[in-house]
Design a protein around this motif. Structure first.
Motif, PDB file in Angstrom:
ATOM      1  N   LEU A 112      21.077  27.771  56.491  1.00  0.00           N
ATOM      2  CA  LEU A 112      20.753  28.139  55.107  1.00  0.00           C
ATOM      3  C   LEU A 112      19.286  27.895  54.791  1.00  0.00           C
ATOM      4  O   LEU A 112      18.623  28.750  54.201  1.00  0.00           O
ATOM      5  CB  LEU A 112      21.628  27.355  54.121  1.00  0.00           C
ATOM      6  N   ASN A 113      18.778  26.731  55.172  1.00  0.00           N
ATOM      7  CA  ASN A 113      17.364  26.439  54.921  1.00  0.00           C
ATOM      8  C   ASN A 113      16.459  27.377  55.707  1.00  0.00           C
ATOM      9  O   ASN A 113      15.433  27.820  55.203  1.00  0.00           O
ATOM     10  CB  ASN A 113      17.043  24.984  55.267  1.00  0.00           C
ATOM     11  N   LEU A 114      16.837  27.687  56.929  1.00  0.00           N
ATOM     12  CA  LEU A 114      16.054  28.601  57.745  1.00  0.00           C
ATOM     13  C   LEU A 114      16.053  30.002  57.131  1.00  0.00           C
ATOM     14  O   LEU A 114      15.000  30.618  56.963  1.00  0.00           O
ATOM     15  CB  LEU A 114      16.633  28.637  59.157  1.00  0.00           C
ATOM     16  N   MET A 115      17.239  30.491  56.742  1.00  0.00           N
ATOM     17  CA  MET A 115      17.353  31.841  56.179  1.00  0.00           C
ATOM     18  C   MET A 115      16.574  32.008  54.881  1.00  0.00           C
ATOM     19  O   MET A 115      16.126  33.101  54.570  1.00  0.00           O
ATOM     20  CB  MET A 115      18.814  32.198  55.926  1.00  0.00           C
ATOM     21  N   TRP A 116      16.432  30.952  54.112  1.00  0.00           N
ATOM     22  CA  TRP A 116      15.710  31.034  52.842  1.00  0.00           C
ATOM     23  C   TRP A 116      14.313  31.607  53.050  1.00  0.00           C
ATOM     24  O   TRP A 116      13.776  32.310  52.213  1.00  0.00           O
ATOM     25  CB  TRP A 116      15.632  29.654  52.198  1.00  0.00           C
ATOM     26  N   TYR A 117      13.715  31.327  54.210  1.00  0.00           N
ATOM     27  CA  TYR A 117      12.355  31.769  54.490  1.00  0.00           C
ATOM     28  C   TYR A 117      12.287  33.114  55.218  1.00  0.00           C
ATOM     29  O   TYR A 117      11.209  33.654  55.416  1.00  0.00           O
ATOM     30  CB  TYR A 117      11.615  30.700  55.304  1.00  0.00           C
ATOM     31  N   PHE A 118      13.431  33.654  55.619  1.00  0.00           N
ATOM     32  CA  PHE A 118      13.456  34.916  56.350  1.00  0.00           C
ATOM     33  C   PHE A 118      13.151  36.093  55.432  1.00  0.00           C
ATOM     34  O   PHE A 118      13.472  36.088  54.250  1.00  0.00           O
ATOM     35  CB  PHE A 118      14.831  35.161  56.975  1.00  0.00           C
ATOM     36  N   ASP A 119      12.565  37.123  56.014  1.00  0.00           N
ATOM     37  CA  ASP A 119      12.377  38.388  55.306  1.00  0.00           C
ATOM     38  C   ASP A 119      13.644  39.230  55.397  1.00  0.00           C
ATOM     39  O   ASP A 119      13.906  40.054  54.520  1.00  0.00           O
ATOM     40  CB  ASP A 119      11.186  39.161  55.878  1.00  0.00           C
ATOM     41  N   LEU A 120      14.422  39.029  56.460  1.00  0.00           N
ATOM     42  CA  LEU A 120      15.694  39.739  56.621  1.00  0.00           C
ATOM     43  C   LEU A 120      16.519  39.029  57.685  1.00  0.00           C
ATOM     44  O   LEU A 120      16.009  38.231  58.454  1.00  0.00           O
ATOM     45  CB  LEU A 120      15.485  41.207  56.997  1.00  0.00           C
ATOM     46  N   VAL A 121      17.807  39.347  57.702  1.00  0.00           N
ATOM     47  CA  VAL A 121      18.724  38.806  58.707  1.00  0.00           C
ATOM     48  C   VAL A 121      19.465  39.983  59.335  1.00  0.00           C
ATOM     49  O   VAL A 121      19.954  40.861  58.629  1.00  0.00           O
ATOM     50  CB  VAL A 121      19.744  37.828  58.070  1.00  0.00           C
ATOM     51  N   ILE A 122      19.542  39.981  60.666  1.00  0.00           N
ATOM     52  CA  ILE A 122      20.385  40.919  61.399  1.00  0.00           C
ATOM     53  C   ILE A 122      21.319  40.058  62.224  1.00  0.00           C
ATOM     54  O   ILE A 122      20.872  39.249  63.036  1.00  0.00           O
ATOM     55  CB  ILE A 122      19.568  41.855  62.313  1.00  0.00           C
ATOM     56  N   SER A 123      22.613  40.212  61.971  1.00  0.00           N
ATOM     57  CA  SER A 123      23.564  39.322  62.625  1.00  0.00           C
ATOM     58  C   SER A 123      24.925  39.977  62.743  1.00  0.00           C
ATOM     59  O   SER A 123      25.289  40.828  61.949  1.00  0.00           O
ATOM     60  CB  SER A 123      23.683  38.027  61.816  1.00  0.00           C
ATOM     61  N   GLY A 124      25.678  39.527  63.730  1.00  0.00           N
ATOM     62  CA  GLY A 124      27.064  39.941  63.863  1.00  0.00           C
ATOM     63  C   GLY A 124      27.984  38.898  63.265  1.00  0.00           C
ATOM     64  O   GLY A 124      29.179  39.106  63.164  1.00  0.00           O
ATOM     65  N   GLY A 125      27.405  37.764  62.876  1.00  0.00           N
ATOM     66  CA  GLY A 125      28.211  36.665  62.346  1.00  0.00           C
ATOM     67  C   GLY A 125      28.513  36.823  60.873  1.00  0.00           C
ATOM     68  O   GLY A 125      27.610  36.959  60.060  1.00  0.00           O
ATOM     69  N   GLY A 126      29.773  36.822  60.526  1.00  0.00           N
ATOM     70  CA  GLY A 126      30.180  37.007  59.131  1.00  0.00           C
ATOM     71  C   GLY A 126      29.655  35.937  58.197  1.00  0.00           C
ATOM     72  O   GLY A 126      29.130  36.235  57.131  1.00  0.00           O
ATOM     73  N   THR A 127      29.774  34.668  58.591  1.00  0.00           N
ATOM     74  CA  THR A 127      29.349  33.577  57.714  1.00  0.00           C
ATOM     75  C   THR A 127      27.855  33.649  57.452  1.00  0.00           C
ATOM     76  O   THR A 127      27.410  33.546  56.308  1.00  0.00           O
ATOM     77  CB  THR A 127      29.725  32.218  58.329  1.00  0.00           C
TER      78      THR A 127
END
Length: 131
Positions: free
Chosen positions: A37-52
């Protein structure tokens, strides 16, 4: 790009496949477990196969693209219909749907005004109350 491989064999494959990008630190694989969660806060986008991870990114307001190939669940369908999660189903989708741009982050996450998060919580409560 930060990549979070699921297991050691996948990490080795990534490092071998993109040796130069890994050596130049254009691809980063954390050495230890990280708080997503803390890491994603700084992302410009997420590409993932993981639902959570996808749902957490959507709740944080991070643009999220799903490469999940199984049956799409109700929460993910809701997020896709709301425009909060983009389903990538082909190579062409990557070229036409993924938007590469810096994201403007709010100073903090205001849980009280996050309509998507409120809707998800309300749906969960509704299911619990019916059972």
């Amino acid at each position: 790009m930060i990549i979070l491989p699921r297991y050691k064999k996948q990490e080795i494959w990534i490092k071998n496949m993109w040796q130069e990008m890994y050596s130049n630190r254009r691809i980063i694989i954390p050495d230890q477990v990280v708080d997503g969660l803390n890491l994603m806060w700084y992302f410009d986008l997420v590409i993932s196969g993981g639902g959570t991870m996808n749902r957490e990114a959507a709740a944080l307001g991070v643009p999220v693209y799903s490469i999940f190939r199984g049956t799409i669940g109700a929460v993910d369908r809701y997020l896709a219909n709301a425009g909060r999660l983009i389903l990538l189903e082909s190579i062409e989708d990557i070229k036409t749907k993924v938007i590469l741009e810096h994201r403007q982050r709010p100073e903090s996450l205001d849980h009280g005004n996050n309509a998507t998060l409120q809707s998800i919580v309300a749906s969960i409560i509704s299911v619990i109350e019916k059972s």
